[in-house]
Motif scaffolding. Structure first.
Motif, PDB file in Angstrom:
ATOM      1  N   THR A  51      32.317 -35.871 -55.141  1.00  0.00           N
ATOM      2  CA  THR A  51      32.450 -36.802 -56.262  1.00  0.00           C
ATOM      3  C   THR A  51      33.800 -37.494 -56.122  1.00  0.00           C
ATOM      4  O   THR A  51      34.707 -36.978 -55.453  1.00  0.00           O
ATOM      5  N   THR A  52      33.962 -38.629 -56.757  1.00  0.00           N
ATOM      6  CA  THR A  52      35.203 -39.396 -56.624  1.00  0.00           C
ATOM      7  C   THR A  52      36.382 -38.720 -57.318  1.00  0.00           C
ATOM      8  O   THR A  52      37.537 -38.970 -56.980  1.00  0.00           O
ATOM      9  N   TRP A  53      36.094 -37.818 -58.296  1.00  0.00           N
ATOM     10  CA  TRP A  53      37.173 -37.164 -59.037  1.00  0.00           C
ATOM     11  C   TRP A  53      37.542 -35.783 -58.468  1.00  0.00           C
ATOM     12  O   TRP A  53      38.447 -35.121 -58.955  1.00  0.00           O
ATOM     13  N   CYS A  54      36.848 -35.358 -57.436  1.00  0.00           N
ATOM     14  CA  CYS A  54      37.014 -34.005 -56.891  1.00  0.00           C
ATOM     15  C   CYS A  54      38.255 -33.891 -56.002  1.00  0.00           C
ATOM     16  O   CYS A  54      38.319 -34.491 -54.923  1.00  0.00           O
ATOM     17  N   LYS A  58      38.921 -34.701 -51.785  1.00  0.00           N
ATOM     18  CA  LYS A  58      39.931 -35.617 -51.243  1.00  0.00           C
ATOM     19  C   LYS A  58      40.824 -34.897 -50.229  1.00  0.00           C
ATOM     20  O   LYS A  58      41.230 -35.487 -49.224  1.00  0.00           O
ATOM     21  N   ASP A  84      27.689 -39.240 -52.518  1.00  0.00           N
ATOM     22  CA  ASP A  84      28.330 -39.181 -53.835  1.00  0.00           C
ATOM     23  C   ASP A  84      27.297 -38.662 -54.824  1.00  0.00           C
ATOM     24  O   ASP A  84      26.264 -39.294 -55.045  1.00  0.00           O
TER      25      ASP A  84
END
Length: 413
Positions: A51-54, A58, A84
């Motif tokens: 996910t982009t917030w994980c 990153k 995603d």
């Protein structure tokens, strides 16, 4: 002109960075399209569900996916896809596959069947290990369910035992050592000496060399409980001894004194008395210097081996102790190995006099092999060889004609 030159360098630099990262498919509009690419390339599929917030996701992008060894392996082995879990077709995909944590790594065959999975951030070595484990897997519904259960951490000792003993040798997971340790942590301490536990230990015996591991402690318990190398003890003991001697050879060739002392320390756990511990330490030192091709060191170690192994040895006391141990073994064999007769027990008994003599012969053979029979060593041989043969022949339990003949041959050197 200079502007174009700089642009070319930047382009080349960008290409190099990409080449050293996992090449994820970015243009696939559906899962079916990914599978078509996998079939065309004849590769399995690796999916990084993120996910982009994980944060851990990153971190993997920045610290693991861009490492050359990771990129080289994953790019050559898999079709790689980033999905995603909260966008596009990835939303339905993550739900269908039951993804409940990020990042989740899913490995598929070309038919879209899950063959392996893992979760969370991990170092390069671990991530490579997961990929190499997945690469040899094939689809099997029962195996997949077992791996899913392992990943959840919700299982008992019986489940883990069933899993570990059903894996084909060529498909053992890379984390086999951790799974064995986990199994041993789940069984009662009074079960560590059982044949069931030994079967698990034999799956990956080299981990025994870690004295802090439960595997080491379990095997040591068994070794002391059954002081003879037979049946379920034998295979593990031979593997352990072979590993010790292989490491000893490597230590000698690299002249690693610290490793030598570590191996002597590990081996000492499996000796029951001071005489045996000292003899084995001297034996290891002799072989160490033989592997190091050090004639001076070998000469000194050999003299010490001869002196300590024989000069103060009370053979009458030693044989009395061996007879007592043999009686204990024969009693154990009636319950542990029904049907085993006394002569079979004798043949497996690790008599200290026999071990002393066989190691003496092995050292001399190594001296010959490495052309290290110096004058001092030859004098030591003449002084001790007959005494060693007499000690061996005097053993009241068993005599191996091979060693006896070897000793006679050595006297002719």
């Amino acid at each position: 002109m200079r502007k174009y030159h700089i642009f070319g360098i930047l382009l080349m630099f960008t290409f190099t960075l990409q080449a050293q990262s996992i090449q994820f498919i970015s243009d696939a509009k559906s899962w079916n399209e990914v599978l078509l690419k996998a079939k065309a390339a004849n590769k399995k599929v690796f999916v990084d569900v993120y996910t982009t917030w994980c944060g851990p996701c990153k971190w993997m992008d920045a610290e693991v996916f861009n490492k050359k060894e990771v990129a080289d392996y994953y790019n050559s082995t898999f079709i790689n896809v980033k999905v995603d879990a909260e966008k596009g077709w990835g939303t339905a995909f993550a739900k269908t596959e039951g993804v409940d944590a990020y990042p989740t790594y899913l490995f598929f065959d070309q038919n879209g069947k899950v063959i392996y999975n893992a979760k969370g951030s991990m170092p390069v070595s671990k991530f490579l290990m997961e990929g190499k484990t997945a690469a040899v897997q094939s689809y099997n519904e029962e195996d997949v369910q077992k791996r899913m259960k392992l990943a959840s951490g919700k299982y008992d000792a019986d489940f883990l035992y069933s899993y570990l003993t059903s894996i084909p040798f060529d498909k053992r997971p890379q984390d086999i050592e951790q799974l064995i340790e986990k199994y041993l942590s789940l069984v009662p301490e009074d079960s560590l000496g059982s044949q069931k536990v030994n079967r698990i230990i034999k799956i990956n015996a080299p981990v025994i060399l870690d004295e802090n591991s439960l595997t080491f402690k379990a095997f040591l318990k068994q070794y002391r409980q059954y002081p003879f190398k037979l049946g379920f003890i034998d295979g593990t003991w031979m593997t352990l001894r072979s590993k010790l001697k292989t490491d000893l050879a490597q230590a000698g060739k690299s002249r690693n004194d610290q490793q030598l002392e570590k191996l002597i320390h590990l081996n000492s756990f499996f000796e029951n008395d001071g005489y045996a511990k000292e003899r084995e330490a001297n034996y290891f030192r002799c072989m160490y210097y033989a592997f190091a091709n050090d004639s001076i060191g070998l000469s000194k170690a050999f003299k010490r081996f001869c002196s300590d192994a024989y000069s103060g040895l009370d053979t009458a006391k030693l044989y009395a102790e061996e007879k007592a141990t043999l009686t204990k073994m024969q009693d154990l064999s009636k319950t542990v190995f029904p049907g085993l007769n006394s002569e079979q027990v004798k043949k497996t008994f690790q008599s200290e006099s026999i071990r002393t003599y066989s190691e003496f012969c092995e050292i001399i053979s190594s001296c010959q092999q490495y052309k290290l029979l110096t004058k001092d060593i030859r004098e030591s041989i003449k002084l001790w060889i007959q005494k060693s043969i007499d000690s061996y022949r005097g053993n009241p339990i068993s005599v191996n004609s091979y060693f006896e003949k070897l000793g006679e041959d050595i006297k002719k050197i």
